[in-house]
Design a protein around this motif. Structure first.
Motif, mmCIF file in Angstrom:
data_model
loop_
_atom_site.group_PDB
_atom_site.id
_atom_site.type_symbol
_atom_site.label_atom_id
_atom_site.label_comp_id
_atom_site.label_asym_id
_atom_site.label_seq_id
_atom_site.Cartn_x
_atom_site.Cartn_y
_atom_site.Cartn_z
ATOM 1 N N ILE A 144 -2.676 0.008 -5.357
ATOM 2 C CA ILE A 144 -1.456 -0.493 -5.994
ATOM 3 C C ILE A 144 -0.240 -0.068 -5.169
ATOM 4 N N THR A 145 0.645 -1.014 -4.916
ATOM 5 C CA THR A 145 1.908 -0.729 -4.229
ATOM 6 C C THR A 145 2.981 -0.465 -5.277
ATOM 7 N N PHE A 146 3.886 0.473 -4.992
ATOM 8 C CA PHE A 146 4.937 0.832 -5.943
ATOM 9 C C PHE A 146 6.320 0.664 -5.327
ATOM 10 N N VAL A 147 7.244 0.174 -6.132
ATOM 11 C CA VAL A 147 8.679 0.232 -5.836
ATOM 12 C C VAL A 147 9.323 0.891 -7.043
ATOM 13 N N ALA A 200 20.971 0.477 3.813
ATOM 14 C CA ALA A 200 20.149 1.072 4.871
ATOM 15 C C ALA A 200 18.719 1.190 4.362
ATOM 16 N N THR A 201 17.784 1.290 5.284
ATOM 17 C CA THR A 201 16.374 1.507 4.939
ATOM 18 C C THR A 201 15.779 2.532 5.890
ATOM 19 N N GLY A 202 14.711 3.184 5.444
ATOM 20 C CA GLY A 202 14.045 4.162 6.301
ATOM 21 C C GLY A 202 13.544 5.343 5.499
ATOM 22 N N LEU A 203 13.299 6.457 6.177
ATOM 23 C CA LEU A 203 12.894 7.690 5.522
ATOM 24 C C LEU A 203 14.122 8.408 4.973
ATOM 25 N N LEU A 204 13.961 9.089 3.842
ATOM 26 C CA LEU A 204 15.099 9.765 3.237
ATOM 27 C C LEU A 204 15.669 10.829 4.164
ATOM 28 N N SER A 205 14.807 11.516 4.910
ATOM 29 C CA SER A 205 15.283 12.554 5.827
ATOM 30 C C SER A 205 16.246 11.982 6.865
ATOM 31 N N GLU A 206 16.044 10.714 7.240
ATOM 32 C CA GLU A 206 16.946 10.061 8.184
ATOM 33 C C GLU A 206 18.198 9.551 7.482
ATOM 34 N N LEU A 207 18.015 9.025 6.285
ATOM 35 C CA LEU A 207 19.138 8.429 5.557
ATOM 36 C C LEU A 207 20.161 9.466 5.127
ATOM 37 N N ARG A 208 19.726 10.715 4.954
ATOM 38 C CA ARG A 208 20.665 11.783 4.576
ATOM 39 C C ARG A 208 21.758 11.971 5.634
ATOM 40 N N LYS A 209 21.470 11.588 6.865
ATOM 41 C CA LYS A 209 22.428 11.773 7.961
ATOM 42 C C LYS A 209 23.283 10.529 8.186
ATOM 43 N N GLY A 265 0.759 -1.240 0.000
ATOM 44 C CA GLY A 265 0.000 0.000 0.000
ATOM 45 C C GLY A 265 0.787 1.286 0.000
ATOM 46 N N GLY A 266 2.110 1.240 -0.207
ATOM 47 C CA GLY A 266 2.896 2.468 -0.178
ATOM 48 C C GLY A 266 3.641 2.700 -1.481
ATOM 49 N N ILE A 267 4.329 3.837 -1.533
ATOM 50 C CA ILE A 267 5.248 4.135 -2.634
ATOM 51 C C ILE A 267 6.650 4.067 -2.048
ATOM 52 N N ASN A 268 7.456 3.156 -2.559
ATOM 53 C CA ASN A 268 8.776 2.874 -2.010
ATOM 54 C C ASN A 268 9.843 3.203 -3.050
ATOM 55 N N ALA A 269 11.003 3.620 -2.582
ATOM 56 C CA ALA A 269 12.100 3.963 -3.485
ATOM 57 C C ALA A 269 13.280 3.041 -3.248
ATOM 58 N N GLU A 308 11.768 12.187 -1.672
ATOM 59 C CA GLU A 308 11.391 12.696 -0.349
ATOM 60 C C GLU A 308 9.923 13.109 -0.307
ATOM 61 N N ARG A 309 9.425 13.705 -1.385
ATOM 62 C CA ARG A 309 8.023 14.133 -1.405
ATOM 63 C C ARG A 309 7.058 12.962 -1.491
ATOM 64 N N LEU A 310 7.478 11.904 -2.181
ATOM 65 C CA LEU A 310 6.519 10.887 -2.610
ATOM 66 C C LEU A 310 6.584 9.581 -1.826
ATOM 67 N N CYS A 311 7.750 9.235 -1.330
ATOM 68 C CA CYS A 311 7.962 7.858 -0.860
ATOM 69 C C CYS A 311 7.811 7.707 0.647
ATOM 70 N N ASP A 312 7.144 6.616 1.024
ATOM 71 C CA ASP A 312 6.933 6.293 2.426
ATOM 72 C C ASP A 312 8.124 5.535 3.015
ATOM 73 N N HIS A 313 8.898 4.896 2.143
ATOM 74 C CA HIS A 313 9.972 4.014 2.609
ATOM 75 C C HIS A 313 11.058 4.005 1.544
ATOM 76 N N VAL A 314 12.326 4.036 1.965
ATOM 77 C CA VAL A 314 13.455 4.091 1.036
ATOM 78 C C VAL A 314 14.433 2.971 1.378
#
Length: 525
Positions: free
Chosen positions: A209-212, A238-247, A36-40, A222-228
């Motif tokens: 529809i789920t997206f990868v 690594a996995t998580g939100l892009l805002s966290e992964l940037r660090k 159910g999410g949009i994943n990158a 960052e605008r679109l994805c729930d999970h990276v």
């Protein structure tokens, strides 16, 4: 596996491996995707992202590991069977059926069409006709959703690049997927269409529809994805939100080749240090306002790059920035839609590559840059095939520049290490004594020890008076070895200046999204 886990997890990748010969493209990657999410899926060039989705979608067969879709082990299934299960993928370069209309393209995708069965086609055609009417109505409604209704009777090959991207997505939805895997859906897309595509993906996600998606535009991610999911060297980093992964220091290092914790000091090829803010000399190569791409999709737009004799110019940028495309456009392998390329003051834009080469420019691609069944010596002779005399002397002169190759002159190129092959590609390019050498990622896939050796050779080539333009994925190497650095983002110049200054900028913010500094060289040209 519990039922609750089965219902929430739509895709599981477990210790997946795939190799091209001795190259491990996917090396034990493990992650899962929730429904159910949009994943990158992101990562530097060569991380194995596209190879992984090719394995997941059945285009390639895994060496080992498991792919589970909705709890079913689909490892090793052919792509048509995976698609029939509800997992659909699209491609980086749109693959429309050009000789068919837009509507006909849409009607190809739906599964289990009654009219495709021989019995129905021969003895019960009415069954297929009834379903065809339903599918046509559905396809027209979907084309209307995507703004393609008015183009329904056009041949798909006549669509614009952006329209082809929309058709690819709409056609995939006609296959009734539960999971769609998209390979760089925003590559080469203009800003207006980016917003439109984002809106379509969000609506389709809301419909179930789920997206990868493999995607290099991290602002979109960052605008679109729930999970990276971040990949590097074939592994899940690594996995998580892009805002966290940037660090995440590992993520920064993977993208830049190093955390750039030291203030780099660019070394001039002649042995001195590049003067901060020093005025540039007369360029031997001047690409100005260059726009080029594939089909009708512009990849680089209004890009400027200048290079002077005896200097090393590095081009860096995030994945999908258009770096390799820029080299091909300069060398004449792609036709430029606008802009100018001048070599020693002569306009060469629009010239075929062979004529550019004869005029004093050489190009060394990232892959397929040597003849593997020929020896080192024979490869160099091939490089000098247009010389009317003195070929053997030129071979000897070039081998003096590359001591490793001199010792291996009788070896077949296929038996050389990756670093030696890259040096052989450079050496062969020097056979015609070019004034400009273009190198596409000469250190890609090499060990840290050998990357330094390759860059030593690049500086030696520049010391001969040759202008060297290098596309380099490892930013740390670029800012520590080049004289001038251009940073490309989304196909445009974002930043350029002396390597000493560019290296002190907040490059992680540029590569991983965020604020962008003002250009360091507002009047560099």
């Amino acid at each position: 596996m519990s039922k609750a886990h089965q219902s929430d997890t739509i895709l599981e990748i477990e210790r997946l491996h795939f190799s091209f010969g001795g190259l491990k493209a996917v090396n034990g990657s493990t992650f899962s995707i929730e429904r159910g999410g949009i994943n990158a899926l992101i990562g530097p060039n060569g991380a194995g992202k596209t190879t992984l989705i090719n394995v997941v979608s059945g285009a390639l067969r895994a060496d080992s590991g498991r792919v589970r879709f909705e709890g079913t082990d689909v490892t090793g299934w052919p792509s048509h069977r995976v698609a029939g299960q509800g997992l659909i993928r699209t491609f980086q370069i749109s693959r429309e059926l050009g000789g068919m209309t837009v509507l006909e393209n849409m009607l190809v995708a739906p599964p289990h069409q009654a009219g495709e069965r021989l019995v129905n086609a021969m003895f019960r055609p009415a069954v297929g006709h009834r379903q065809d009417r339903i599918l046509v109505e559905k396809a027209l409604a979907r084309l209307d959703d995507f703004g393609l209704y008015d183009s329904r009777d056009q041949y798909a090959r006549n669509l614009s690049g952006g329209q082809k991207r929309l058709l690819e997505l709409a056609r995939g939805v006609m296959a009734e997927p539960r999971l769609m895997v998209l390979d760089e859906p925003f590559a080469g897309v203009n800003p207006a269409l980016v917003e439109l595509l984002e809106g379509h993906l969000q609506k389709l996600r809301d419909s179930g529809i789920t997206f990868v998606m493999v995607e290099h535009n991290l602002n979109v991610v960052e605008r679109l994805c729930d999970h990276v999911v971040v990949m590097a060297e074939g592994r899940t980093l690594a996995t998580g939100l892009l805002s966290e992964l940037r660090k995440n220091e590992e993520v920064i290092t993977a993208y830049l080749g190093g955390a750039l914790t030291e203030h780099p000091r660019a070394r001039a090829v002649g042995g001195g240090e590049a003067a901060l803010g020093a005025a540039r000399g007369q360029p031997i190569l001047a690409a100005t306002g260059l726009t080029a791409g594939y089909s009708r999709v512009p990849v680089v737009q209004e890009v400027d790059v200048h290079a002077e004799p005896g200097r090393v110019v590095a081009i860096v940028g995030p994945n999908g920035a258009g770096k390799s495309t820029l080299l091909k456009a300069i060398f004449g392998l792609l036709r430029n839609s606008s802009g100018s390329v001048r070599l020693a003051g002569q306009e060469i834009s629009g010239w075929p590559a062979f004529r550019v080469a004869r005029s004093g420019m050489a190009y060394v691609p990232q892959v397929i840059n040597v003849f593997t069944n020929l020896t080192v010596h024979e490869n160099l002779e091939m490089g000098g095939y247009t010389l009317k005399s003195g070929v053997q002397q030129r071979v000897n002169d070039v081998l003096e520049i590359f001591p490793d190759l001199k010792a291996a002159r009788t070896k077949k190129a296929g038996n050389l290490s990756g670093g030696q092959r890259n040096m052989l590609g450079m050496a062969r390019a020097l056979m015609l004594e070019p004034r400009v050498v273009l190198l596409d990622e000469p250190t890609a896939g090499l060990s840290p020890a050998y990357t330094g050796i390759v860059w030593d050779q690049i500086r030696r080539v520049a010391a001969l008076g040759t202008a060297v333009v290098v596309v380099e994925q490892n930013v740390d190497l670029a800012v520590n070895n080049a004289d001038w650095v251009y940073v490309l983002v989304a196909g445009r110049n974002r930043l350029d200046g002396p390597a000493t200054l560019v290296g002190k900028e907040d490059l992680p913010s540029i590569f991983l999204g965020g604020e962008v500094p003002a250009n360091l060289a507002t009047s560099s040209h």
